[in-house]
Design a protein around this motif. Structure first.
Motif, PDB file in Angstrom:
ATOM      1  N   GLN A 222       0.832  -1.211   0.000  1.00 38.01           N
ATOM      2  CA  GLN A 222       0.000   0.000   0.000  1.00 38.01           C
ATOM      3  C   GLN A 222       0.867   1.262   0.000  1.00 38.01           C
ATOM      4  OE1 GLN A 222      -2.340   0.703   3.567  1.00 38.01           O
ATOM      5  NE2 GLN A 222      -3.951   1.667   2.359  1.00 38.01           N
ATOM      6  N   HIS A 223       1.924   1.251   0.804  1.00 41.42           N
ATOM      7  CA  HIS A 223       2.794   2.432   0.877  1.00 41.42           C
ATOM      8  C   HIS A 223       3.451   2.717  -0.466  1.00 41.42           C
ATOM      9  CE1 HIS A 223       5.589   5.381   2.426  1.00 41.42           C
ATOM     10  NE2 HIS A 223       6.607   4.670   1.967  1.00 41.42           N
ATOM     11  N   LEU A 224       3.970   1.657  -1.112  1.00 44.94           N
ATOM     12  CA  LEU A 224       4.631   1.872  -2.400  1.00 44.94           C
ATOM     13  C   LEU A 224       3.614   2.306  -3.455  1.00 44.94           C
ATOM     14  CD1 LEU A 224       7.141   1.863  -4.100  1.00 44.94           C
ATOM     15  CD2 LEU A 224       6.895  -0.608  -4.424  1.00 44.94           C
ATOM     16  N   CYS A 225       2.438   1.708  -3.436  1.00 46.11           N
ATOM     17  CA  CYS A 225       1.397   2.109  -4.400  1.00 46.11           C
ATOM     18  C   CYS A 225       1.047   3.585  -4.249  1.00 46.11           C
ATOM     19  CB  CYS A 225       0.137   1.261  -4.209  1.00 46.11           C
ATOM     20  SG  CYS A 225       0.207  -0.362  -4.970  1.00 46.11           S
ATOM     21  N   GLU A 226       0.906   4.030  -3.012  1.00 46.25           N
ATOM     22  CA  GLU A 226       0.561   5.431  -2.763  1.00 46.25           C
ATOM     23  C   GLU A 226       1.621   6.376  -3.305  1.00 46.25           C
ATOM     24  OE1 GLU A 226       0.046   5.602   1.418  1.00 46.25           O
ATOM     25  OE2 GLU A 226      -2.037   4.890   1.384  1.00 46.25           O
ATOM     26  N   ARG A 227       2.876   5.962  -3.241  1.00 41.82           N
ATOM     27  CA  ARG A 227       3.954   6.823  -3.732  1.00 41.82           C
ATOM     28  C   ARG A 227       4.056   6.774  -5.252  1.00 41.82           C
ATOM     29  NH1 ARG A 227       3.529  10.054  -0.434  1.00 41.82           N
ATOM     30  NH2 ARG A 227       5.288  11.116  -1.433  1.00 41.82           N
ATOM     31  N   LEU A 228       3.642   5.657  -5.865  1.00 42.35           N
ATOM     32  CA  LEU A 228       3.763   5.521  -7.311  1.00 42.35           C
ATOM     33  C   LEU A 228       2.576   6.107  -8.060  1.00 42.35           C
ATOM     34  CD1 LEU A 228       5.132   1.862  -7.666  1.00 42.35           C
ATOM     35  CD2 LEU A 228       6.417   3.999  -7.743  1.00 42.35           C
ATOM     36  N   GLU A 229       1.417   6.110  -7.430  1.00 41.09           N
ATOM     37  CA  GLU A 229       0.212   6.580  -8.104  1.00 41.09           C
ATOM     38  C   GLU A 229       0.007   8.074  -7.889  1.00 41.09           C
ATOM     39  OE1 GLU A 229      -2.666   4.058  -6.282  1.00 41.09           O
ATOM     40  OE2 GLU A 229      -2.440   2.462  -7.767  1.00 41.09           O
ATOM     41  N   GLY A 230      -0.569   8.709  -8.893  1.00 45.69           N
ATOM     42  CA  GLY A 230      -0.906  10.126  -8.765  1.00 45.69           C
ATOM     43  C   GLY A 230       0.299  11.030  -8.799  1.00 45.69           C
ATOM     44  N   SER A 231       0.059  12.272  -8.466  1.00 49.06           N
ATOM     45  CA  SER A 231       1.126  13.275  -8.513  1.00 49.06           C
ATOM     46  C   SER A 231       0.938  14.274  -7.383  1.00 49.06           C
ATOM     47  CB  SER A 231       1.110  14.005  -9.858  1.00 49.06           C
ATOM     48  OG  SER A 231      -0.137  14.672 -10.051  1.00 49.06           O
ATOM     49  N   GLN A 232       1.953  15.094  -7.213  1.00 48.67           N
ATOM     50  CA  GLN A 232       1.943  16.127  -6.182  1.00 48.67           C
ATOM     51  C   GLN A 232       2.494  17.407  -6.807  1.00 48.67           C
ATOM     52  OE1 GLN A 232       4.290  15.142  -2.724  1.00 48.67           O
ATOM     53  NE2 GLN A 232       2.873  16.198  -1.382  1.00 48.67           N
ATOM     54  N   ASP A 233       1.650  18.430  -6.854  1.00 49.44           N
ATOM     55  CA  ASP A 233       2.019  19.680  -7.522  1.00 49.44           C
ATOM     56  C   ASP A 233       2.381  19.440  -8.980  1.00 49.44           C
ATOM     57  OD1 ASP A 233       1.669  21.058  -5.109  1.00 49.44           O
ATOM     58  OD2 ASP A 233       3.745  20.699  -4.514  1.00 49.44           O
ATOM     59  N   GLY A 234       1.633  18.533  -9.617  1.00 52.06           N
ATOM     60  CA  GLY A 234       1.848  18.260 -11.035  1.00 52.06           C
ATOM     61  C   GLY A 234       3.042  17.390 -11.337  1.00 52.06           C
ATOM     62  N   LYS A 235       3.717  16.899 -10.308  1.00 48.95           N
ATOM     63  CA  LYS A 235       4.891  16.055 -10.496  1.00 48.95           C
ATOM     64  C   LYS A 235       4.666  14.721  -9.799  1.00 48.95           C
ATOM     65  CE  LYS A 235       8.090  20.001 -10.560  1.00 48.95           C
ATOM     66  NZ  LYS A 235       9.286  20.594  -9.910  1.00 48.95           N
ATOM     67  N   PRO A 236       5.341  13.652 -10.284  1.00 43.34           N
ATOM     68  CA  PRO A 236       5.213  12.360  -9.607  1.00 43.34           C
ATOM     69  C   PRO A 236       5.608  12.493  -8.140  1.00 43.34           C
ATOM     70  CG  PRO A 236       6.314  12.093 -11.711  1.00 43.34           C
ATOM     71  CD  PRO A 236       6.214  13.571 -11.483  1.00 43.34           C
ATOM     72  N   LYS A 237       4.899  11.763  -7.286  1.00 40.67           N
ATOM     73  CA  LYS A 237       5.200  11.808  -5.867  1.00 40.67           C
ATOM     74  C   LYS A 237       6.622  11.315  -5.603  1.00 40.67           C
ATOM     75  CE  LYS A 237       0.471  11.137  -4.190  1.00 40.67           C
ATOM     76  NZ  LYS A 237      -0.434  10.240  -3.420  1.00 40.67           N
ATOM     77  N   ILE A 238       7.246  11.922  -4.636  1.00 41.19           N
ATOM     78  CA  ILE A 238       8.599  11.528  -4.241  1.00 41.19           C
ATOM     79  C   ILE A 238       8.507  10.342  -3.297  1.00 41.19           C
ATOM     80  CG2 ILE A 238      10.674  12.264  -3.002  1.00 41.19           C
ATOM     81  CD1 ILE A 238      10.035  15.128  -3.885  1.00 41.19           C
ATOM     82  N   PHE A 239       9.399   9.378  -3.430  1.00 43.50           N
ATOM     83  CA  PHE A 239       9.441   8.264  -2.492  1.00 43.50           C
ATOM     84  C   PHE A 239      10.891   7.929  -2.172  1.00 43.50           C
ATOM     85  CE2 PHE A 239       9.484   6.325  -6.693  1.00 43.50           C
ATOM     86  CZ  PHE A 239      10.458   5.347  -6.591  1.00 43.50           C
ATOM     87  N   ARG A 240      11.071   7.412  -0.980  1.00 43.02           N
ATOM     88  CA  ARG A 240      12.406   7.021  -0.535  1.00 43.02           C
ATOM     89  C   ARG A 240      12.765   5.644  -1.092  1.00 43.02           C
ATOM     90  NH1 ARG A 240      14.142  10.064   3.884  1.00 43.02           N
ATOM     91  NH2 ARG A 240      12.538  11.387   4.847  1.00 43.02           N
ATOM     92  N   ASP A 241      14.056   5.376  -1.172  1.00 42.31           N
ATOM     93  CA  ASP A 241      14.508   4.055  -1.623  1.00 42.31           C
ATOM     94  C   ASP A 241      13.915   2.947  -0.753  1.00 42.31           C
ATOM     95  OD1 ASP A 241      15.983   5.479  -3.413  1.00 42.31           O
ATOM     96  OD2 ASP A 241      17.948   4.745  -2.745  1.00 42.31           O
ATOM     97  N   SER A 242      13.710   3.251   0.534  1.00 46.58           N
ATOM     98  CA  SER A 242      13.217   2.235   1.467  1.00 46.58           C
ATOM     99  C   SER A 242      11.835   1.726   1.096  1.00 46.58           C
ATOM    100  CB  SER A 242      13.195   2.790   2.892  1.00 46.58           C
ATOM    101  OG  SER A 242      12.363   3.938   2.976  1.00 46.58           O
ATOM    102  N   ALA A 243      11.054   2.506   0.332  1.00 47.57           N
ATOM    103  CA  ALA A 243       9.735   2.038  -0.091  1.00 47.57           C
ATOM    104  C   ALA A 243       9.864   0.780  -0.945  1.00 47.57           C
ATOM    105  CB  ALA A 243       9.007   3.135  -0.874  1.00 47.57           C
ATOM    106  N   VAL A 244      10.979   0.653  -1.656  1.00 49.31           N
ATOM    107  CA  VAL A 244      11.235  -0.529  -2.476  1.00 49.31           C
ATOM    108  C   VAL A 244      12.074  -1.549  -1.708  1.00 49.31           C
ATOM    109  CG1 VAL A 244      12.281  -1.396  -4.609  1.00 49.31           C
ATOM    110  CG2 VAL A 244      11.094   0.810  -4.600  1.00 49.31           C
ATOM    111  N   THR A 245      13.137  -1.095  -1.055  1.00 48.56           N
ATOM    112  CA  THR A 245      14.043  -2.028  -0.381  1.00 48.56           C
ATOM    113  C   THR A 245      13.368  -2.739   0.790  1.00 48.56           C
ATOM    114  OG1 THR A 245      14.938  -0.235   0.989  1.00 48.56           O
ATOM    115  CG2 THR A 245      16.097  -0.735  -1.068  1.00 48.56           C
ATOM    116  N   ASN A 246      12.455  -2.058   1.484  1.00 45.69           N
ATOM    117  CA  ASN A 246      11.745  -2.726   2.577  1.00 45.69           C
ATOM    118  C   ASN A 246      10.911  -3.890   2.057  1.00 45.69           C
ATOM    119  OD1 ASN A 246      12.783  -0.982   4.459  1.00 45.69           O
ATOM    120  ND2 ASN A 246      10.948   0.274   4.640  1.00 45.69           N
TER     121      ASN A 246
END
Length: 322
Positions: A222-246
């Motif tokens: 769910q956390h990774l999906c939230e970071r990958l979907e949609g945008s923030q201020d017209g740009k893709p959402k930023i996510f930390r490496d840990s969203a994938v490595t975890n």
């Protein structure tokens, strides 16, 4: 650690509860050892005495016996105190990562072949903890002087040990969860009753392990999906490496600790792992098409996890000894 038991698909259940001809509870019982991690630390909070509580209550016209009040003996935000706390927390996280739940407070189950590795790691952490406590001791006088200024009349020198040596520690216990063998000779009927009670606990341990894996996978997906979907201020959402490595670290833990009791859970983990296989955080940030593909695949996994979590039976089981 060795790889978890791999079972032919024909032998696996299609139900998350793990109903099949294989006795997974007995398998878990044979392959694991009960382990308890004890973390001892100096208690830096102290309850105010009766007179102090009344003094605290007087400005409000309250009865001091009806309020709860305590004081902090030292500043726990001090870097050297935080260094000690981090080691204690890291030890707890390591214990959690090497084990699965057991339905008895403070006890978890570890694969027997990894006990030596676990014990050695905790011993290293104890050595690290001793060093951190030695550093904290160097700042202890300053911490006490600051507490005396901050606490005013609440300061009491008797609340403080002369030294913090031995006030923080880690220890491991391996309690037996099997019936006392002496019962077999003294009271065979009681021994059989105890065997059934322990079997019930391991049945529940299997369920708890499946539930814990499912919940953790759901949170990570769910956390990774939230970071990958949609945008923030017209740009893709930023996510930390840990969203994938975890997530990839979870796959390794699952491989090591899973006993194969749920085909549905195995399948969901495989689907999530396939969605991020050979995917790095950098590639996800730089490739919008890949980002959408991974998000879509993981969202399907998430939907199935949500359904399973809602459908899982809620069982109230008492393990009180009679």
């Amino acid at each position: 650690m060795t790889q978890s038991v791999l079972l032919p698909e024909s032998e696996l259940t299609t139900d998350i509860t793990g109903s099949s001809d294989i006795d997974f509870a007995e398998q878990l019982r044979q392959e694991t050892t009960a382990v308890r991690l004890r973390r001892s630390k100096w208690g830096v909070s102290k309850t105010l005495d009766k007179n102090q509580k009344q003094m605290a209550a007087d400005p409000f016209g309250a009865d001091g016996s009806k309020i709860a009040a305590s004081k902090k003996l030292v500043d726990i935000s001090h870097p050297k105190f935080k260094a000690v706390t981090r080691i204690l927390n890291r030890a707890n996280e390591y214990w959690q990562s090497m084990t699965v739940p057991y339905p008895e407070e403070g006890i978890r189950l570890i694969r027997t072949e990894t006990v030596s590795e676990f014990d050695a790691k905790i011993a290293l952490m104890q050595s690290e903890l001793d060093g951190a406590v030695a550093q904290l001791n160097q700042a202890y006088c300053d911490l006490r002087r600051k507490a005396e200024r901050d606490l005013g009349s609440l300061y009491n020198a008797a609340d403080y040990p002369d030294s913090l040596d031995g006030m923080f520690s880690l220890s491991v216990e391996y309690p037996s969860v099997d019936p006392d063998e002496r019962l077999r000779r003294l009271n065979p009927a009681l021994y059989e009753r105890e065997q059934r009670r322990i079997q019930q606990r391991f049945d529940e341990a299997v369920r708890l392990a499946e539930e814990a894996f499912l919940s953790e996978l759901g949170d990570l997906v769910q956390h990774l999906c939230e970071r990958l979907e949609g945008s923030q201020d017209g740009k893709p959402k930023i996510f930390r490496d840990s969203a994938v490595t975890n997530l990839t670290q979870f796959f390794e833990r699952f491989r090591q600790l899973n006993i194969g009791s749920s085909e549905e859970l195995d399948r969901l983990v495989a689907q999530a792992q396939g969605a991020v296989r050979n995917v790095t955080p950098t590639r996800l940030r730089d490739n919008d098409a890949l980002r959408r593909t991974v998000a879509f695949a993981l969202s399907n996994v998430q939907q199935r996890i949500d359904t399973l979590m809602m459908d899982r039976p809620k069982r109230a089981i008492s393990f009180d000894d009679e």
